[in-house]
Write a protein that holds these residues in place. Structure first.
Motif, mmCIF file in Angstrom:
data_model
loop_
_atom_site.group_PDB
_atom_site.id
_atom_site.type_symbol
_atom_site.label_atom_id
_atom_site.label_comp_id
_atom_site.label_asym_id
_atom_site.label_seq_id
_atom_site.Cartn_x
_atom_site.Cartn_y
_atom_site.Cartn_z
ATOM 1 N N PHE A 110 9.683 68.530 16.721
ATOM 2 C CA PHE A 110 8.554 67.845 16.559
ATOM 3 C C PHE A 110 8.410 67.158 15.137
ATOM 4 O O PHE A 110 7.765 66.243 15.024
ATOM 5 N N PRO A 111 9.019 67.859 14.190
ATOM 6 C CA PRO A 111 8.979 67.368 12.783
ATOM 7 C C PRO A 111 9.698 65.920 12.769
ATOM 8 O O PRO A 111 9.309 64.899 12.168
ATOM 9 N N GLY A 112 10.747 65.824 13.380
ATOM 10 C CA GLY A 112 11.519 64.569 13.497
ATOM 11 C C GLY A 112 10.598 63.549 14.100
ATOM 12 O O GLY A 112 11.025 62.286 14.127
ATOM 13 N N PHE A 113 10.021 64.021 15.502
ATOM 14 C CA PHE A 113 9.317 62.990 16.211
ATOM 15 C C PHE A 113 8.109 62.409 15.330
ATOM 16 O O PHE A 113 7.803 61.491 15.408
ATOM 17 N N LEU A 114 7.545 63.386 14.642
ATOM 18 C CA LEU A 114 6.481 62.698 13.626
ATOM 19 C C LEU A 114 6.980 61.654 12.438
ATOM 20 O O LEU A 114 6.471 60.836 12.199
ATOM 21 N N SER A 329 -1.998 56.731 19.232
ATOM 22 C CA SER A 329 -2.575 57.439 20.446
ATOM 23 C C SER A 329 -1.774 58.438 20.843
ATOM 24 O O SER A 329 -2.205 59.523 21.197
ATOM 25 N N ASN A 330 -0.523 58.171 20.814
ATOM 26 C CA ASN A 330 0.549 59.227 21.223
ATOM 27 C C ASN A 330 0.652 60.491 20.478
ATOM 28 O O ASN A 330 0.805 61.543 20.758
ATOM 29 N N VAL A 331 0.351 60.360 19.212
ATOM 30 C CA VAL A 331 0.410 61.191 18.102
ATOM 31 C C VAL A 331 -1.018 61.894 18.074
ATOM 32 O O VAL A 331 -0.907 63.228 17.810
ATOM 33 N N LEU A 332 -1.916 61.211 18.083
ATOM 34 C CA LEU A 332 -3.240 61.945 18.023
ATOM 35 C C LEU A 332 -4.190 62.384 19.166
ATOM 36 O O LEU A 332 -4.902 63.419 19.296
ATOM 37 N N PHE A 333 -3.733 61.809 20.323
ATOM 38 C CA PHE A 333 -4.435 62.085 21.499
ATOM 39 C C PHE A 333 -3.415 62.380 22.561
ATOM 40 O O PHE A 333 -3.959 63.384 23.498
ATOM 41 N N SER A 334 -2.194 61.922 22.660
ATOM 42 C CA SER A 334 -1.320 62.473 23.724
ATOM 43 C C SER A 334 -1.865 62.082 25.259
ATOM 44 O O SER A 334 -1.597 62.875 26.146
ATOM 45 N N ARG A 335 -2.458 61.113 25.467
ATOM 46 C CA ARG A 335 -3.202 60.825 26.556
ATOM 47 C C ARG A 335 -3.756 59.352 26.331
ATOM 48 O O ARG A 335 -3.646 58.616 25.473
#
Length: 449
Positions: A110-114, A329-335
């Motif tokens: 997940f750190p890499g994704f961020l 939106s993907n990072v903050l809401f995931s929806r």
């Protein structure tokens, strides 16, 4: 640049992962809409994603690096782009992933994704700022060719033009929820870019001979080569499209992908090099970050080019905004965002870009920063790091040698470019008419209209 395929990458993350090459391609194809592209069609889409608005800064990159060294750097950046795109697909096959995001999350968690999400937000966000700056510089000169619009007119004020274009065009277009409604934008942008390319070539032959070359105009190297490499990296970033286009090939194999990538990147390199040389050879040391800042206000052909490029920028802005909003939106809401959230986030993004572009009007520095801060890690560092993490063997041995070298080159370009840009910011004309437009040149003639 064509950003429709970017959104496919986010959509691809929703599908289950498979471990074999064919399975990965089939899943990617399913996300792409079950449509197969011929090699020629896919190559056209890929070239279109490279040859976009970033090409306008390439003559300035040659001014920064020197013509011979700049061309060499352009070739090197194209080679690294070609290599790292292939490396991405190899990494996807090794990990069973089918998007840039899922590949990085698989290898670095997940750190890499961020980190990747941050870079993929930063790249289009800074690009939108550069679009606003270019719009302000370009369209003000177009408006001044209209009857009754002089230097003191409100339409000649770059800040007003930026706000006007934002309110009238970029914000309304950016509010679309479905990118398919912007489907014809990519083709329009490609045609307009081709027109700009032709105009720059024509003016190199008709206007260039009337401008005396600056001192050391043909020197092999200049001191700002690292910043030039950043600008070139910004122009060549296309990795976000790689997985989607790979899955759309009729025969998605590594061998076919390698041939396809060589042809696409090679073709983009030829066009980019021709544009960069023509622009720089016309103005040499006077070349600005936006090449149209160099042409005279009374040059009707250049004015038409400004109009075409300004329109291209306006129609490309919403695609960049779509990507930026999707990352957030993907990072903050995931929806999926509600209508109110969608509108609110869009307004905030567009307003932030407009505010920064109102306060900052030097395009060359913006291109340099976007190149060293976001484009360089997206091309040099992350694909190489993912491949090294997934592959067996030691660094600097066998097939791991080139990825290892690219990581260190990328870090050097990032750190050095950022320091040099901060310590030695480049001067800009800020919309001021160039001196050779105001005075007769050495032959006693004025620039042609």
């Amino acid at each position: 640049m064509n950003k429709q395929a970017v959104l496919g990458c986010f959509f691809l993350c929703l599908f289950p992962q498979q471990n074999d090459d064919e399975g990965t391609a089939l899943v990617a194809q399913k996300a792409a809409g079950d449509t197969r592209s011929s090699m020629i069609s896919a190559s056209f889409n890929f070239i279109n994603s490279i040859i976009g608005s970033g090409i306008i800064g390439l003559p300035y990159a040659l001014n920064q690096a020197g013509l011979p060294l700049g061309l060499l750097l352009l070739i090197v950046v194209a080679f690294i782009t070609d290599y790292s795109i292939i490396l991405l697909i190899k990494g996807g096959n090794l990990s069973g992933t089918i998007s840039y995001q899922s590949l990085v999350q698989c290898t670095f968690g997940f750190p890499g994704f961020l980190v990747l999400s941050g870079l993929q937000f930063l790249y289009p966000f800074i690009a939108m700022i550069s679009y606003n700056i270019t719009t302000g510089d370009t369209l003000t000169k177009v408006f001044q060719r209209m009857p009754g619009v002089g230097p003191g007119n409100i339409l000649a004020e770059r800040r007003f033009v930026i706000l006007l274009m934002t309110a009238a065009f970029t914000l309304p277009l950016s509010l679309y929820r479905n990118i398919e409604k912007l489907g014809k934008v990519s083709l329009l942008s490609m045609v307009l870019t081709l027109i700009v390319f032709i105009i720059v070539i024509i003016r190199a032959a008709t206007f260039g001979p009337q401008i005396l070359p600056t001192e050391n105009a043909w020197a092999f190297a200049k001191s700002n080569a690292v910043q030039a490499a950043g600008i070139m990296s910004f122009a060549f970033v296309c990795h976000h499209n790689s997985f989607l286009i790979y899955g759309s090939l009729e025969q998605p194999t590594i061998a076919n992908w390698s041939r396809f990538t060589h042809v696409s990147v090679g073709s983009a390199l030829i066009v980019s090099a021709a544009f960069a040389v023509a622009g720089y050879a016309t103005f040499t040391g006077y070349t600005q970050g936006d090449i149209f800042e160099n042409y005279c206000r009374n040059d009707n052909l250049a004015t038409f080019g400004r109009f075409c490029f300004g329109l291209s920028i306006i129609t490309t802005f919403p695609l960049e905004c779509f990507v930026t909003r999707e990352v957030l939106s993907n990072v903050l809401f995931s929806r999926e965002l509600s209508k109110a959230e969608h509108a609110g986030m869009t307004v905030l993004i567009v307003a932030a870009c407009a505010s920064i572009s109102l306060a900052f009007d030097c395009l060359g520095v913006v291109l340099e920063l976007n190149g060293v801060l976001s484009a360089t890690p997206l091309i040099f560092i992350i694909p190489s790091a993912c491949f090294l993490k997934l592959s067996t063997g030691c660094w600097f041995q066998g097939e791991n040698l080139i990825p290892s070298i690219l990581i260190f080159i990328g870090l050097f370009v990032m750190i050095t470019g950022l320091i040099m840009t901060g310590l030695h910011p480049q001067d800009c004309s800020h919309g001021v008419e160039m001196f050779y437009c105001l005075e007769p040149n050495i032959s006693g003639t004025v620039p042609p209209v």
